[in-house]
Design a protein around this motif. Structure first.
Motif, PDB file in Angstrom:
ATOM      1  N   MET A   1       0.843  -1.191   0.000  1.00 30.69           N
ATOM      2  CA  MET A   1       0.000   0.000   0.000  1.00 30.69           C
ATOM      3  C   MET A   1       0.878   1.240   0.000  1.00 30.69           C
ATOM      4  SD  MET A   1      -2.934   1.157   2.737  1.00 30.69           S
ATOM      5  CE  MET A   1      -3.999  -0.173   2.212  1.00 30.69           C
ATOM      6  N   VAL A   2       0.537   2.215  -0.823  1.00 26.24           N
ATOM      7  CA  VAL A   2       1.295   3.452  -0.896  1.00 26.24           C
ATOM      8  C   VAL A   2       0.837   4.371   0.227  1.00 26.24           C
ATOM      9  CG1 VAL A   2       1.829   5.487  -2.273  1.00 26.24           C
ATOM     10  CG2 VAL A   2       1.554   3.258  -3.380  1.00 26.24           C
ATOM     11  N   ALA A   3       1.808   4.871   0.994  1.00 32.80           N
ATOM     12  CA  ALA A   3       1.482   5.740   2.117  1.00 32.80           C
ATOM     13  C   ALA A   3       0.942   7.070   1.619  1.00 32.80           C
ATOM     14  CB  ALA A   3       2.715   5.975   2.989  1.00 32.80           C
ATOM     15  N   THR A   4      -0.018   7.602   2.353  1.00 25.10           N
ATOM     16  CA  THR A   4      -0.571   8.912   2.022  1.00 25.10           C
ATOM     17  C   THR A   4       0.201   9.990   2.764  1.00 25.10           C
ATOM     18  OG1 THR A   4      -2.763   7.932   1.791  1.00 25.10           O
ATOM     19  CG2 THR A   4      -2.664  10.317   2.048  1.00 25.10           C
ATOM     20  N   VAL A   5       0.595  11.041   2.040  1.00 25.23           N
ATOM     21  CA  VAL A   5       1.340  12.138   2.641  1.00 25.23           C
ATOM     22  C   VAL A   5       0.361  13.201   3.107  1.00 25.23           C
ATOM     23  CG1 VAL A   5       3.062  13.933   2.261  1.00 25.23           C
ATOM     24  CG2 VAL A   5       3.342  11.685   1.192  1.00 25.23           C
ATOM     25  N   HIS A   6       0.512  13.628   4.344  1.00 25.74           N
ATOM     26  CA  HIS A   6      -0.344  14.672   4.900  1.00 25.74           C
ATOM     27  C   HIS A   6       0.519  15.853   5.289  1.00 25.74           C
ATOM     28  CE1 HIS A   6      -4.001  12.126   5.341  1.00 25.74           C
ATOM     29  NE2 HIS A   6      -3.114  11.162   5.447  1.00 25.74           N
ATOM     30  N   SER A   7       0.073  17.050   4.939  1.00 21.02           N
ATOM     31  CA  SER A   7       0.805  18.257   5.300  1.00 21.02           C
ATOM     32  C   SER A   7       0.149  18.910   6.501  1.00 21.02           C
ATOM     33  CB  SER A   7       0.818  19.250   4.127  1.00 21.02           C
ATOM     34  OG  SER A   7       1.529  18.709   3.038  1.00 21.02           O
ATOM     35  N   LEU A   8       1.002  19.576   7.294  1.00 23.98           N
ATOM     36  CA  LEU A   8       0.490  20.270   8.462  1.00 23.98           C
ATOM     37  C   LEU A   8      -0.083  21.609   8.033  1.00 23.98           C
ATOM     38  CD1 LEU A   8       0.023  20.440  11.436  1.00 23.98           C
ATOM     39  CD2 LEU A   8       2.373  21.169  11.774  1.00 23.98           C
ATOM     40  N   LYS A   9      -1.328  21.573   7.574  1.00 24.60           N
ATOM     41  CA  LYS A   9      -2.061  22.779   7.210  1.00 24.60           C
ATOM     42  C   LYS A   9      -3.331  22.775   8.053  1.00 24.60           C
ATOM     43  CE  LYS A   9      -0.355  22.804   2.438  1.00 24.60           C
ATOM     44  NZ  LYS A   9      -0.718  22.651   1.010  1.00 24.60           N
ATOM     45  N   PRO A  10      -3.192  23.228   9.301  1.00 22.22           N
ATOM     46  CA  PRO A  10      -4.270  23.062  10.265  1.00 22.22           C
ATOM     47  C   PRO A  10      -5.631  23.517   9.755  1.00 22.22           C
ATOM     48  CG  PRO A  10      -2.333  23.943  11.334  1.00 22.22           C
ATOM     49  CD  PRO A  10      -2.054  23.949   9.863  1.00 22.22           C
ATOM     50  N   ARG A  11      -6.604  22.637   9.888  1.00 23.19           N
ATOM     51  CA  ARG A  11      -7.975  22.994   9.536  1.00 23.19           C
ATOM     52  C   ARG A  11      -8.472  24.034  10.525  1.00 23.19           C
ATOM     53  NH1 ARG A  11      -9.501  17.023  10.291  1.00 23.19           N
ATOM     54  NH2 ARG A  11      -7.242  16.900  10.275  1.00 23.19           N
ATOM     55  N   LYS A  12      -9.575  24.631  10.220  1.00 25.32           N
ATOM     56  CA  LYS A  12     -10.130  25.637  11.118  1.00 25.32           C
ATOM     57  C   LYS A  12     -10.541  24.969  12.424  1.00 25.32           C
ATOM     58  CE  LYS A  12     -13.658  29.227  11.458  1.00 25.32           C
ATOM     59  NZ  LYS A  12     -14.821  29.879  10.801  1.00 25.32           N
ATOM     60  N   ASP A  13     -10.039  25.513  13.515  1.00 16.05           N
ATOM     61  CA  ASP A  13     -10.386  25.042  14.861  1.00 16.05           C
ATOM     62  C   ASP A  13     -10.178  23.535  15.044  1.00 16.05           C
ATOM     63  OD1 ASP A  13     -11.169  27.649  15.540  1.00 16.05           O
ATOM     64  OD2 ASP A  13     -13.183  27.312  14.766  1.00 16.05           O
ATOM     65  N   PRO A  14      -8.965  23.033  14.814  1.00 13.01           N
ATOM     66  CA  PRO A  14      -8.716  21.614  15.106  1.00 13.01           C
ATOM     67  C   PRO A  14      -8.887  21.364  16.597  1.00 13.01           C
ATOM     68  CG  PRO A  14      -6.641  22.765  14.762  1.00 13.01           C
ATOM     69  CD  PRO A  14      -7.731  23.721  14.390  1.00 13.01           C
ATOM     70  N   SER A  15      -9.267  20.157  16.941  1.00 12.12           N
ATOM     71  CA  SER A  15      -9.495  19.844  18.355  1.00 12.12           C
ATOM     72  C   SER A  15      -9.057  18.412  18.630  1.00 12.12           C
ATOM     73  CB  SER A  15     -10.980  20.010  18.698  1.00 12.12           C
ATOM     74  OG  SER A  15     -11.740  18.940  18.150  1.00 12.12           O
ATOM     75  N   LEU A  16      -9.166  18.048  19.891  1.00  8.07           N
ATOM     76  CA  LEU A  16      -8.889  16.667  20.292  1.00  8.07           C
ATOM     77  C   LEU A  16     -10.151  15.813  20.260  1.00  8.07           C
ATOM     78  CD1 LEU A  16      -6.458  17.045  23.350  1.00  8.07           C
ATOM     79  CD2 LEU A  16      -5.904  16.215  21.053  1.00  8.07           C
ATOM     80  N   ASP A  17     -11.247  16.377  19.777  1.00  2.95           N
ATOM     81  CA  ASP A  17     -12.521  15.651  19.840  1.00  2.95           C
ATOM     82  C   ASP A  17     -12.454  14.303  19.128  1.00  2.95           C
ATOM     83  OD1 ASP A  17     -13.531  17.754  21.243  1.00  2.95           O
ATOM     84  OD2 ASP A  17     -14.749  18.571  19.598  1.00  2.95           O
ATOM     85  N   THR A 318      -4.347   5.100   5.823  1.00  2.00           N
ATOM     86  CA  THR A 318      -5.212   6.181   6.300  1.00  2.00           C
ATOM     87  C   THR A 318      -6.516   5.597   6.819  1.00  2.00           C
ATOM     88  OG1 THR A 318      -4.240   7.751   4.766  1.00  2.00           O
ATOM     89  CG2 THR A 318      -6.394   8.308   5.672  1.00  2.00           C
ATOM     90  N   THR A 319      -6.728   5.761   8.105  1.00  2.00           N
ATOM     91  CA  THR A 319      -7.929   5.276   8.786  1.00  2.00           C
ATOM     92  C   THR A 319      -8.463   6.391   9.676  1.00  2.00           C
ATOM     93  OG1 THR A 319      -6.621   4.455  10.650  1.00  2.00           O
ATOM     94  CG2 THR A 319      -7.044   2.909   8.831  1.00  2.00           C
ATOM     95  N   THR A 320      -9.595   6.131  10.299  1.00  2.00           N
ATOM     96  CA  THR A 320     -10.157   7.100  11.245  1.00  2.00           C
ATOM     97  C   THR A 320      -9.169   7.371  12.372  1.00  2.00           C
ATOM     98  OG1 THR A 320     -12.411   6.348  10.749  1.00  2.00           O
ATOM     99  CG2 THR A 320     -12.081   7.559  12.813  1.00  2.00           C
TER     100      THR A 320
END
Length: 337
Positions: A1-17, A318-320
């Motif tokens: 499986m090819v790994a998915t690259v994620h960039s640190l571009k914070p979404r609006k109001d990220p939380s620990l929810d 990439t999972t939940t």
């Protein structure tokens, strides 16, 4: 499986929810272990320990153990006691830190040492350390024991390193990073890594989770140190300017000192050595860290470490669970704004 690259571009109001929801069932079990194992026939022990444990903290470190276990689809329950062990290590270090620092506030409440005194606070911290090792031994894995006991030793080394660096303004960025890598990031790393051990994953998964936790821990501490000069006590959960008055040369101070004029550097020397600690001095220090770009550059470094944490998860699909752990990094960095 090819790994998915994620960039640190914070979404609006990220939380620990998302992470809280991911780990909620496991954390219920962890909390039950914590409440059970903090009990003692000596009434002062659960009273003092409970004051801090029930004081509103997010329990991020044990939550990371549970989230990492979910990331790996671990179906068992061994991580519940180990996550409780991680929280006991963290709580013990907080109790000891407050005594060393002479702190009077934590999470908006009086510290245990102010209420019950230093001797009782240190001894209950020792009790919690002992409980944490009981839980490790009960798990039966020498590898887990090695990871968590090593983390405990590294944390202690970091605290001593910080103590010997106190009241010194010219410790340099490398030593500062060594201190926070030990006193904060080591437990983040261990909390994540042990999930791979109990899930019987290979060294690659262990190393990936270790790197995630370690870089998240550094980013987390960098932001904490920056907002000590940028936020009020309600935001911090401790007294605003505590680091300044305690003579801690955190990264904002190190950068501002290096970039300042001769007069600025003399101010920082006097302040960190304890001769300039008034509210007016704190206000002046805050202006200097802003004007020299030290605050924003500290946040920028936090974003760099945050990206490294996210990159470390690239070996996993990439999972939940993975997305929740990525958002936890975004939240840690976004606390700056």
């Amino acid at each position: 499986m090819v790994a998915t690259v994620h960039s640190l571009k914070p979404r609006k109001d990220p939380s620990l929810d998302a992470m809280i929801a991911l780990a909620s069932t496991d954390m219920n079990a962890v909390n039950a272990v914590i409440l059970d194992r903090m009990q003692s026939d000596i009434p002062l022990i659960p009273m003092l320990a409970g004051h801090l444990i029930a004081g509103g903290g997010k329990r991020l470190r044990p939550m990371l153990t549970c989230a990492s276990a979910r990331l790996l689809d671990y179906p068992g329950t061994r991580h519940h006691k180990l996550a409780a062990s991680v929280e006991f290590i963290h709580t013990a270090t907080l109790l000891h830190d407050d005594v060393v620092d002479g702190s009077d506030m934590r999470r908006g409440s009086k510290t245990a040492n102010i209420i019950w005194g230093n001797p009782a606070t240190v001894l209950v911290g020792d009790f919690l350390f002992s409980r944490s090792f009981e839980l490790m031994v009960e798990d039966g894995s020498l590898k887990v024991l090695k990871i968590l006991s090593n983390a405990s030793a590294v944390i202690a080394e970091g605290e001593v390193n910080q103590l010997t660096a106190q009241r010194q303004v010219d410790i340099g960025e490398d030593r500062y990073l060594d201190i926070i890598a030990s006193k904060t990031a080591a437990l983040f790393a261990a909390a994540c890594r042990i999930a791979a051990v109990v899930a019987e994953r290979d060294e690659r998964a262990e190393d990936a989770l270790d790197s995630y936790g370690r870089n998240l821990g550094i980013a987390f501490q960098l932001v904490d140190d920056a907002i000590d000069y940028a936020s009020d006590a309600a935001t911090m959960g401790k007294g605003q300017g505590d680091d300044f008055r305690d003579g801690k040369a955190t990264l904002p101070v190190i950068l501002a000192h290096a970039r300042g004029s001769d007069a600025d550097r003399q101010f920082w020397k006097d302040a960190i050595e304890g001769r300039r600690v008034s509210d007016a001095d704190l206000a002046h220090a805050t202006r200097l860290v802003r004007e020299t770009g030290a605050i924003e550059d500290t946040f920028a470094r936090a974003r760099t470490y945050g990206q490294r944490a996210i990159d470390a998860l690239g070996v996993f699909p990439t999972t939940t669970a993975k997305l929740a752990m990525i958002e936890a990094v975004e939240f840690a960095v976004a606390r700056a704004y």
